[in-house]
Design a protein around this motif. Sequence first.
Motif, PDB file in Angstrom:
ATOM      1  N   GLU B 109       0.841  -1.201   0.000  1.00 55.18           N
ATOM      2  CA  GLU B 109       0.000   0.000   0.000  1.00 55.18           C
ATOM      3  C   GLU B 109       0.881   1.258   0.000  1.00 55.18           C
ATOM      4  O   GLU B 109       1.898   1.302   0.677  1.00 55.18           O
ATOM      5  N   ASP B 110       0.489   2.235  -0.783  1.00 52.56           N
ATOM      6  CA  ASP B 110       1.281   3.473  -0.868  1.00 52.56           C
ATOM      7  C   ASP B 110       1.121   4.307   0.400  1.00 52.56           C
ATOM      8  O   ASP B 110       0.125   4.212   1.095  1.00 52.56           O
ATOM      9  N   ASP B 111       2.096   5.170   0.636  1.00 50.45           N
ATOM     10  CA  ASP B 111       1.953   6.205   1.656  1.00 50.45           C
ATOM     11  C   ASP B 111       1.491   7.466   0.954  1.00 50.45           C
ATOM     12  O   ASP B 111       2.065   7.859  -0.049  1.00 50.45           O
ATOM     13  N   TRP B 113       0.105  11.566   1.526  1.00 50.02           N
ATOM     14  CA  TRP B 113      -0.081  12.734   2.380  1.00 50.02           C
ATOM     15  C   TRP B 113      -0.815  13.806   1.596  1.00 50.02           C
ATOM     16  O   TRP B 113      -0.618  13.942   0.381  1.00 50.02           O
ATOM     17  N   LEU B 121      -2.458  22.284   7.091  1.00 52.14           N
ATOM     18  CA  LEU B 121      -2.570  20.957   7.697  1.00 52.14           C
ATOM     19  C   LEU B 121      -2.027  19.875   6.775  1.00 52.14           C
ATOM     20  O   LEU B 121      -2.343  19.849   5.590  1.00 52.14           O
ATOM     21  N   VAL B 122      -1.219  18.995   7.348  1.00 51.47           N
ATOM     22  CA  VAL B 122      -0.765  17.815   6.610  1.00 51.47           C
ATOM     23  C   VAL B 122      -1.506  16.598   7.164  1.00 51.47           C
ATOM     24  O   VAL B 122      -1.467  16.339   8.354  1.00 51.47           O
ATOM     25  N   GLN B 123      -2.209  15.906   6.284  1.00 47.51           N
ATOM     26  CA  GLN B 123      -2.976  14.723   6.686  1.00 47.51           C
ATOM     27  C   GLN B 123      -2.399  13.483   6.029  1.00 47.51           C
ATOM     28  O   GLN B 123      -1.842  13.563   4.940  1.00 47.51           O
ATOM     29  N   ARG B 124      -2.598  12.339   6.674  1.00 45.22           N
ATOM     30  CA  ARG B 124      -2.334  11.072   5.997  1.00 45.22           C
ATOM     31  C   ARG B 124      -3.648  10.647   5.371  1.00 45.22           C
ATOM     32  O   ARG B 124      -4.700  10.806   5.978  1.00 45.22           O
ATOM     33  N   VAL B 125      -3.594  10.087   4.175  1.00 47.24           N
ATOM     34  CA  VAL B 125      -4.823   9.695   3.496  1.00 47.24           C
ATOM     35  C   VAL B 125      -4.880   8.184   3.391  1.00 47.24           C
ATOM     36  O   VAL B 125      -3.931   7.556   2.928  1.00 47.24           O
ATOM     37  N   ALA B 126      -5.994   7.642   3.834  1.00 46.70           N
ATOM     38  CA  ALA B 126      -6.215   6.204   3.678  1.00 46.70           C
ATOM     39  C   ALA B 126      -7.015   6.014   2.408  1.00 46.70           C
ATOM     40  O   ALA B 126      -8.144   6.452   2.319  1.00 46.70           O
ATOM     41  N   ARG B 128      -7.367   3.279  -1.191  1.00 44.00           N
ATOM     42  CA  ARG B 128      -6.825   2.144  -1.919  1.00 44.00           C
ATOM     43  C   ARG B 128      -6.717   2.523  -3.391  1.00 44.00           C
ATOM     44  O   ARG B 128      -7.670   3.010  -3.984  1.00 44.00           O
ATOM     45  N   SER B 132      -9.932   3.919  -5.921  1.00 41.63           N
ATOM     46  CA  SER B 132     -10.276   5.310  -5.707  1.00 41.63           C
ATOM     47  C   SER B 132      -9.979   6.159  -6.918  1.00 41.63           C
ATOM     48  O   SER B 132      -8.937   6.046  -7.546  1.00 41.63           O
ATOM     49  N   SER B 133     -10.951   6.998  -7.189  1.00 43.18           N
ATOM     50  CA  SER B 133     -10.836   7.916  -8.305  1.00 43.18           C
ATOM     51  C   SER B 133      -9.817   8.997  -7.950  1.00 43.18           C
ATOM     52  O   SER B 133      -9.773   9.478  -6.823  1.00 43.18           O
ATOM     53  N   VAL B 135      -8.924  12.532  -7.827  1.00 45.60           N
ATOM     54  CA  VAL B 135      -9.592  13.845  -7.762  1.00 45.60           C
ATOM     55  C   VAL B 135     -10.901  13.921  -8.556  1.00 45.60           C
ATOM     56  O   VAL B 135     -11.207  14.916  -9.198  1.00 45.60           O
ATOM     57  N   GLU B 258       7.650  16.235   4.336  1.00 45.63           N
ATOM     58  CA  GLU B 258       6.552  16.973   4.970  1.00 45.63           C
ATOM     59  C   GLU B 258       6.859  18.467   5.008  1.00 45.63           C
ATOM     60  O   GLU B 258       5.980  19.299   4.820  1.00 45.63           O
TER      61      GLU B 258
END
Lengths: 423, 270
Positions: B109-111, B113, B121-126, B128, B132-133, B135, B258
């Motif tokens: 699985e990719d990482d 951000w 704000l920097v978020q981690r995005v879950a 797949r 997932s489309s 944008v 980051e």
Amino acid sequence: MLGRVIFLSFAFFIVHALPLTPYPLRALADDLSLHGFLQANYSARLTGLQPPTSEGGDFLFGEERFQLRLDKSGEKGRLFIRTDFFHDAIANRPDLEVREAYVDTSMGGSDVRVGRQLLIWGTGDYLFINDIFAKDWGAFFSGRPVEYLRVPQDAAKLDLSAGWISAEIVAMPFFQADKLPSRDRFYQFDPFPGVARSTQQPAMEFQNTELAARVYGTTWGFDTALYLYRGFFHMPGLEADRMIAPTQIAERFPRLAVYGASTRGNALGGVVSTEVGYYDSLADHAGRDPIIPNSSFRYLAGYQRQLWEDFTLGLQYYGEIMMQYDVYRASAPSGFPVQDQHRQLMTLRLTQLFWNQTLRVGLFAFYSPTDQDYYLIPEIRYSISDNLWVSATGNIFGGRRTTTFFGQFGANDNLAVTVRYEF
Amino acid sequence: MMERVLLVVLAVIVVAQEGGQAPLRGASPLEDAASLVRQSQEAFHRAGTDLKARVKMTLLTKEGQQRLRDLMMLRKNEAGGNQRYFLYFHGPADVRGTVLMVYKYPNQEDDRWLFIPALNLVQRVAARDSRSSFVGSDFSYEDISGRDVEADTHTVLRTEALGSRQTVVIESVPTREADYAKKLSWIDQVTFLPLKEEYYDVQGALYKAFTADEIRDVQGLPTITKRTMTNVKTGHKTEVVFESVAYNVGLGDDIFTERTLRRPPEKWLK
């Protein structure tokens, strides 16, 4: 109404006059970008109750807002200014708020940002441990766009970097308290009803400069950070001039230090995060002073996962464990609501996107099994075009008692509507 | 050199297919198909050591309503098949300044951000990749950055001329999570770029189709500069144009951090 029309017309004129800027100005503007939005945002109470105050009515919030973002970048640095001009429809007055105004410069491996800025740390989703920067809970509870939960901070920030490890050091010379929901607009619990209040913020002295530091890096895919903070509690403690029939209440902000850590990364098919922090109540280690919050240990565990296309689930569990709880119980004034030793809170976030991600339907829910209260935020947002979106957000509070954090706002259930045109 | 070897291999496959002969010595046709797909991925998603391109996506509804996604793509290849992406959004207005950073790993699985400028704000995005489309477009994350070769069983079906170009048609059936039950790819025998792809659902119906609409030579590397993905069922489609593509521009590791997310590097974004 006329004021509103004039305000929006003026803002609209400015927006559409921009492309007509004379040529030399546009040449100058090569590295200058000018953007912003026009926004209308209203929030109506759904309970039919009206607080008997000067600003009490069916509306918790109402305004028209024009934001201008000026961004000038050059070789040596960057200037960024975000200014909001708005018309407060409840108080019926125009106003101006500088949301951000800072200068960035870089020197080798370090960056400096000086001025008014937004700061966010930590891994929590609407739950904060090491994010000690000021929040505007009034804005949040009345359904304003989420960026207004953040109170800008006048600060100097130094960014350092060496290999995979980085650090941020922030100095905030001017204390900024959390903005709590206004008593003029929100029904809320008041342990001293009708008693005059005064706010005693920490004096503007060098020794009162708040300092915050974060050391962070990503290893094995996990974003890990250590935090240090020295400053003050951002929510006030209430000090009465006398316990029986007080005539004056002083809101004070006791000294605080926070030591914490967090990490987050991919695991269990989603993103897992954990954060801990020790709130060291510097002015009352023994916990004897009922006005000063006791020291506490706080923890947070979070998990988010995409369950199917365009649907994301987020879960969090949060706890606060109070130190010297026995002393707290013994010294708490009788007749006042007491906190639990281990306050717990869980949150749920559900987000589903439709129509090529132009329609978002979501729910955020807080529930505290110890306070037995809740706060639900259903939301729907549609992007009508690339520039125009509209949203409706509910804020529903409740609980067994009216003295808990969310339970006290039960009479303020509201629905907020926002329309924003971005340019 | 590698390309040349593969071309020869390909030519042999083609002969083997047409002559109906036995597979190559030491390699089954299945493996040949997989190596062809691997070569195609290299040409499509990993060309150069790094890449800088202005990407303009137009999302079109059946009714003709348009939305634009305008972004700068910075991509860097790493050792072990890993890749890093830094995607800075210039538009539309409500996401201007947003940055998506992806560390892409093979078979893992990719990482991901996300930097949201209005909140700093920097978020981690879950999310797949396969499901997932990207944008809101008709492209999934995998369509943008490539799917693990091992995630499908690949078979060479036939060779076929597509316009003036000779292609090999490959069928890919997923062995891991995918949003399709079968995919057909028309891979150019010279450039190895996919010229056409068709995605079929479990009922065997075509639901998504890809076409490479323009291929240009950029610094000696054949590059798809215009492509379209059409959702056959909804009539929605996404046209993507790559402008000012440049390879081997010397992107440093310091871009994909980051710290840089919070302070995007001006000189790479213009």
